[in-house]
Design an enzyme around this catalytic site. Structure first.
Site, PDB file in Angstrom:
ATOM      1  CG  HIS A 195      34.310  32.006  16.362  1.00  9.86           C
ATOM      2  ND1 HIS A 195      34.093  31.095  17.448  1.00  9.86           N
ATOM      3  CD2 HIS A 195      33.032  32.343  15.910  1.00  9.86           C
ATOM      4  CE1 HIS A 195      32.849  31.120  17.354  1.00  9.86           C
ATOM      5  NE2 HIS A 195      32.164  32.101  16.574  1.00  9.86           N
ATOM      6  CD  GLU A 243      32.864  35.679  12.612  1.00 11.20           C
ATOM      7  OE1 GLU A 243      31.566  35.880  12.384  1.00 11.20           O
ATOM      8  OE2 GLU A 243      33.691  35.408  13.816  1.00 11.20           O
ATOM      9  CG  HIS A 281      28.779  28.486  15.018  1.00 12.24           C
ATOM     10  ND1 HIS A 281      29.498  28.800  13.654  1.00 12.24           N
ATOM     11  CD2 HIS A 281      28.918  29.565  15.815  1.00 12.24           C
ATOM     12  CE1 HIS A 281      30.067  29.979  13.961  1.00 12.24           C
ATOM     13  NE2 HIS A 281      30.086  30.498  15.185  1.00 12.24           N
ATOM     14  CG  HIS A 307      27.993  32.952  19.144  1.00 14.64           C
ATOM     15  ND1 HIS A 307      29.229  32.972  19.942  1.00 14.64           N
ATOM     16  CD2 HIS A 307      28.140  32.847  17.992  1.00 14.64           C
ATOM     17  CE1 HIS A 307      30.085  32.849  19.145  1.00 14.64           C
ATOM     18  NE2 HIS A 307      29.425  32.602  17.873  1.00 14.64           N
ATOM     19  CG  ASP A 362      27.481  33.175  14.136  1.00 12.70           C
ATOM     20  OD1 ASP A 362      27.942  32.525  15.264  1.00 12.70           O
ATOM     21  OD2 ASP A 362      28.138  33.917  13.468  1.00 12.70           O
ATOM     22  N   GLY A 401      35.934  36.459  18.682  1.00 11.83           N
ATOM     23  CA  GLY A 401      36.128  37.834  18.855  1.00 11.83           C
ATOM     24  C   GLY A 401      36.920  38.307  17.838  1.00 11.83           C
TER      25      GLY A 401
HETATM   26 ZN    ZN Z   1      30.180  32.361  15.955  1.00 10.97          ZN
END
Ligand code: ZN
Length: 362
Positions: free
Chosen positions: A214, A217, A29, A31, A294, A186
């Site tokens: 995702h 969050e 995971h 980005h 992340d 997002g």
């Molecule tokens: Zn992420």
């Protein structure tokens, strides 16, 4: 993190950090746009004439998000500048290669890198040329470093569902170039329902891509439930599942993995502290979990740092940390021969190594 004042404690902590860095690791995971090197950002800002800080300290301050932020929305704002700098094929290829090299330097032997190709077409780059550039950077750096790389294409919750269908179809054409997964990410508060993008998930699945998204969050366990409706193999984040025993039981029964990132969750304000993160509790319940950063730059974090925090602050035992690390190779979006080779490599290391965090035999 502050250095311990006691020199003996400092020395043993540094020895352990070195040992954790040497441990073979897998990260699922991660980005691309959250992991841009500061020096590269400076060069791109200058050569692409992007309005951005022109010295190292100011650029670092612009790229690293506040710790903690007040919300996921504030964390997401930290991605605006890197995305502005990543609008041509050369930049995308370079940043991908550098990220693989950064990871390889701390012995991450398998990494999945995700990014949202639709965010990188603002200056006229075509979708296909952008994806090809990332695939090229990944392949070249994998050859150079020996780290296995797979790519995950991320659609954005805020994007037009039809555009995400087109994206999933374009991404599927790169399946033989290491692009093996489909993701949705997002702002969740503004766009809470992933169901809007069901057609994109269907297109990705039809194209042979493995499915993640995702969730959690924002919105806790309810958002994880919504994500499950898309029938993913894995969910990025989802720590709020711990509050819902039935949901945990369902994750276990369906074999769905949570790709957790405790520091990032703390930074986004989802958990009040890293110590409060449910990584260890979920693992002990039997939920399939993996551990990732992340974002390397936005969270100013190496995977070695994250492993160390999992031991020190969350309270994983070294054996649990090893099990979670090794387990990533059971749920990764790669072909079985590659994963079997990596499992053998990890196991060979384990057979002779003293696990970081335990006392070496004297
Ligand atoms: Zn992420």
């Amino acid at each position: 993190m502050a250095e311990p004042a006691d020199p003996a404690v400092a020395a043993s902590s540094s020895v352990r950090h070195v040992a954790l860095a040497a441990m073979p690791k897998a990260e699922l995971h991660l980005h691309l746009d959250g992991s841009l090197r500061v020096e590269t950002a400076l060069e791109l800002a200058r050569t692409r004439n992007v309005d951005a800080p022109r010295d190292v300290e100011s650029m670092r301050a612009a790229l690293v998000a506040p710790m903690p932020c007040t919300s996921q929305a504030e964390l997401l704002r930290a991605f605006d500048l890197p995305i502005a700098l990543m609008q041509d094929a050369e930049a995308l290829e370079r940043i991908t290669a550098e990220l693989v090299e950064t990871k390889a330097a701390e012995n991450v032997r398998y990494v999945e890198i995700r990014w949202g190709p639709l965010l990188h077409v603002a200056r006229g780059l075509s979708l296909v040329d952008g994806i090809a550039a990332v695939a090229r950077g990944a392949r070249d750096a994998a050859t150079k470093t020996g780290t296995e790389v797979r790519l995950i294409c991320t659609g954005l919750r805020s994007h037009d569902p039809a555009a995400n269908v087109d994206l999933a179809e374009a991404a599927s054409r790169f399946i033989d170039d290491g692009l093996t997964g489909w993701d949705l990410a997002g702002g969740e508060e503004q766009f809470p329902d992933p169901e809007l993008h069901r057609s994109a998930f269907s297109a990705a699945r039809a194209g042979g891509l493995r499915i993640t998204l995702h969730a959690g969050e924002w919105g806790g366990a309810a958002q994880v439930r919504r994500a499950l409706a898309l029938d993913p193999e894995r969910i990025a984040h989802g720590p709020g599942a711990i509050d819902d025993p039935e949901l945990c039981a369902e994750l276990i029964a369906r074999g769905v993995t949570l790709d957790l990132a405790p520091s990032s969750n703390w930074q986004a304000g989802i958990v009040p502290s890293i110590a409060a993160h449910p990584l260890a509790r979920l693992h002990r319940l039997g939920v399939s979990v993996t551990l990732s950063t992340d974002d390397t730059t936005v969270s100013d974090l190496s995977l070695t740092d994250e492993y160390e925090r999992a031991l020190d602050q969350i309270g994983l035992t070294p054996d649990e940390l090893w099990a979670i690390d090794r387990h990533a190779l059971d749920v990764a979006f790669a072909d079985e021969p590659t994963l079997a080779r990596l499992r053998a490599e990890f196991d060979a290391w384990r057979a002779v190594a003293t696990l970081p965090g335990t006392t070496p035999p004297t």
